[in-house]
Write a protein that holds these residues in place. Sequence first.
Motif, mmCIF file in Angstrom:
data_model
loop_
_atom_site.group_PDB
_atom_site.id
_atom_site.type_symbol
_atom_site.label_atom_id
_atom_site.label_comp_id
_atom_site.label_asym_id
_atom_site.label_seq_id
_atom_site.Cartn_x
_atom_site.Cartn_y
_atom_site.Cartn_z
ATOM 1 N N ASP A 77 -7.704 -12.442 -49.319
ATOM 2 C CA ASP A 77 -7.620 -14.082 -48.720
ATOM 3 C C ASP A 77 -8.364 -14.051 -47.200
ATOM 4 O O ASP A 77 -7.803 -14.533 -46.396
ATOM 5 C CB ASP A 77 -6.344 -14.391 -48.952
ATOM 6 N N VAL A 78 -9.532 -13.442 -47.374
ATOM 7 C CA VAL A 78 -10.272 -13.313 -45.898
ATOM 8 C C VAL A 78 -11.655 -13.960 -46.280
ATOM 9 O O VAL A 78 -12.256 -13.483 -47.101
ATOM 10 C CB VAL A 78 -10.371 -12.033 -45.260
ATOM 11 N N PRO A 79 -12.272 -15.151 -45.560
ATOM 12 C CA PRO A 79 -13.604 -15.394 -45.923
ATOM 13 C C PRO A 79 -14.628 -14.468 -45.280
ATOM 14 O O PRO A 79 -14.607 -13.570 -44.577
ATOM 15 C CB PRO A 79 -13.446 -16.943 -44.816
ATOM 16 N N TRP A 80 -15.882 -14.741 -45.853
ATOM 17 C CA TRP A 80 -16.784 -13.612 -45.813
ATOM 18 C C TRP A 80 -17.317 -13.680 -44.296
ATOM 19 O O TRP A 80 -17.646 -12.566 -43.707
ATOM 20 C CB TRP A 80 -18.102 -13.738 -46.643
ATOM 21 N N ASP A 81 -17.170 -14.626 -43.581
ATOM 22 C CA ASP A 81 -17.659 -14.834 -42.246
ATOM 23 C C ASP A 81 -16.768 -14.678 -41.137
ATOM 24 O O ASP A 81 -16.947 -14.946 -40.002
ATOM 25 C CB ASP A 81 -18.352 -16.187 -42.116
ATOM 26 N N ARG A 82 -15.609 -14.251 -41.716
ATOM 27 C CA ARG A 82 -14.345 -13.890 -40.772
ATOM 28 C C ARG A 82 -13.846 -12.518 -40.913
ATOM 29 O O ARG A 82 -12.787 -11.970 -40.486
ATOM 30 C CB ARG A 82 -13.190 -14.838 -40.831
ATOM 31 N N VAL A 83 -14.674 -11.725 -41.368
ATOM 32 C CA VAL A 83 -14.108 -10.314 -41.695
ATOM 33 C C VAL A 83 -14.280 -9.434 -40.370
ATOM 34 O O VAL A 83 -15.055 -9.656 -39.559
ATOM 35 C CB VAL A 83 -14.981 -9.661 -42.917
ATOM 36 N N THR A 84 -13.353 -8.531 -40.378
ATOM 37 C CA THR A 84 -13.483 -7.445 -39.075
ATOM 38 C C THR A 84 -13.639 -5.901 -39.657
ATOM 39 O O THR A 84 -13.700 -5.911 -40.940
ATOM 40 C CB THR A 84 -12.052 -7.401 -38.384
ATOM 41 N N ARG A 85 -13.716 -4.870 -38.752
ATOM 42 C CA ARG A 85 -14.023 -3.846 -39.201
ATOM 43 C C ARG A 85 -12.625 -3.154 -40.088
ATOM 44 O O ARG A 85 -12.769 -2.228 -40.708
ATOM 45 C CB ARG A 85 -14.055 -2.791 -37.995
ATOM 46 N N THR A 86 -11.626 -3.788 -39.561
ATOM 47 C CA THR A 86 -10.402 -3.440 -40.222
ATOM 48 C C THR A 86 -10.659 -3.753 -41.855
ATOM 49 O O THR A 86 -10.173 -3.118 -42.801
ATOM 50 C CB THR A 86 -9.226 -3.992 -39.729
ATOM 51 N N ASP A 87 -11.124 -4.866 -42.105
ATOM 52 C CA ASP A 87 -11.122 -5.169 -43.453
ATOM 53 C C ASP A 87 -12.267 -4.275 -44.445
ATOM 54 O O ASP A 87 -12.037 -3.880 -45.399
ATOM 55 C CB ASP A 87 -11.856 -6.672 -43.638
ATOM 56 N N VAL A 88 -13.455 -3.985 -43.696
ATOM 57 C CA VAL A 88 -14.187 -2.998 -44.087
ATOM 58 C C VAL A 88 -13.538 -1.532 -44.323
ATOM 59 O O VAL A 88 -13.751 -0.991 -45.313
ATOM 60 C CB VAL A 88 -15.337 -2.787 -43.361
ATOM 61 N N THR A 89 -12.707 -1.283 -43.561
ATOM 62 C CA THR A 89 -11.764 0.246 -43.717
ATOM 63 C C THR A 89 -11.043 -0.101 -44.968
ATOM 64 O O THR A 89 -11.040 0.845 -45.633
ATOM 65 C CB THR A 89 -11.383 0.248 -42.493
ATOM 66 N N ASP A 90 -10.307 -1.181 -44.958
ATOM 67 C CA ASP A 90 -9.690 -1.111 -46.270
ATOM 68 C C ASP A 90 -10.432 -1.277 -47.480
ATOM 69 O O ASP A 90 -9.973 -0.924 -48.596
ATOM 70 C CB ASP A 90 -8.596 -2.540 -46.108
ATOM 71 N N PHE A 91 -11.506 -1.972 -47.406
ATOM 72 C CA PHE A 91 -12.179 -1.830 -48.700
ATOM 73 C C PHE A 91 -12.767 -0.542 -49.027
ATOM 74 O O PHE A 91 -12.868 -0.116 -50.148
ATOM 75 C CB PHE A 91 -13.767 -2.896 -48.289
#
Length: 332
Positions: A77-91
Amino acid sequence: MTTVMRDVRSLRVRQIGRLIAVGNGPVPYQLLDVDGSEVRPVSDYFRELSASDYSPHSLRSDGLALLRWLRFLDAIDVPWDRVTRTDVTDFVLWLRETPKPGRPNKRAGQINPVTAKRYLNTKYASATIDHNLAVLREFYDHHLSVGDGPLVNPVPVAKTADGGRVNAHHNPMTTFKPHRRAPLRQRRPRRTPRNIPDRLFDQVFAALRSNRDRAMLAFFIATGARTSELVGVTNERLNTGQQLIGVIRKGTRALQWLPASTDAFVWLKLYRHELAADAPRGPGAPLWVALRRPWKPLTYDAARGWYSPAPTRPWARTGASTTFGMPRPTAW
């Protein structure tokens, strides 16, 4: 600011959205969301890639990676234009832990006794994870350049001690200096070169049912051309006297004449002799066609049928786990 530690194993990533091919138009692919609507940020990115003369295959590969990313963002539940490095790490952690969708393979991870080749694992490979990160890096770089998306690219890259780009202004007369992997990039196991053992090649060649298939396999081994390059050959790109065949290279899209063996041209002669008089033979006509009317050009997917696991296929009857790309390194 406290970082939320997600349990990526408990995420329920829905198989929503899809990548579709667009028949006519400057952009060959389009990404649709769960409602069937166009994903505008991805379409803008695709337009730039198409304008930069990227091949449709590259757009399809990038589109599948972005589809996987957008499905993950829907789960967290995170918009594509509000992602952070933490979101990429979780991905990345999710890709490492989750099994690939699709039919499970009972032999995943096992070694084929004929070719000594390991069957694909049920989880995403390191190369797939690195490819996803490369696509996301370029995707967010594009939107940063036009003023969209997050303020900072969430996908990190490798940097030197002073913060510069690795191997910037490299002198082509010197070798590249070793450097650390970029953050989140995966370790790549050093693989042994793929090839077809001589005994297996003889078995497969004997199992082929038509001179067309024998001729194609002989050209695969003799030229080392890619399958898509060889399937697309037309009649005017044959030089029988000098035993050359002309292919359009995948990267440069330039015509290159490749030497082939005498056996390959002998099987080609037998195949063309068997064709009926109304089969396409003039300049511009496809060299490889269906063996029955209507005389449709042989497609890449049809040629892949050689490597199908169906019991009637020649590769399956040998018990080998050979893939469609193995004839090319065998020729090297």
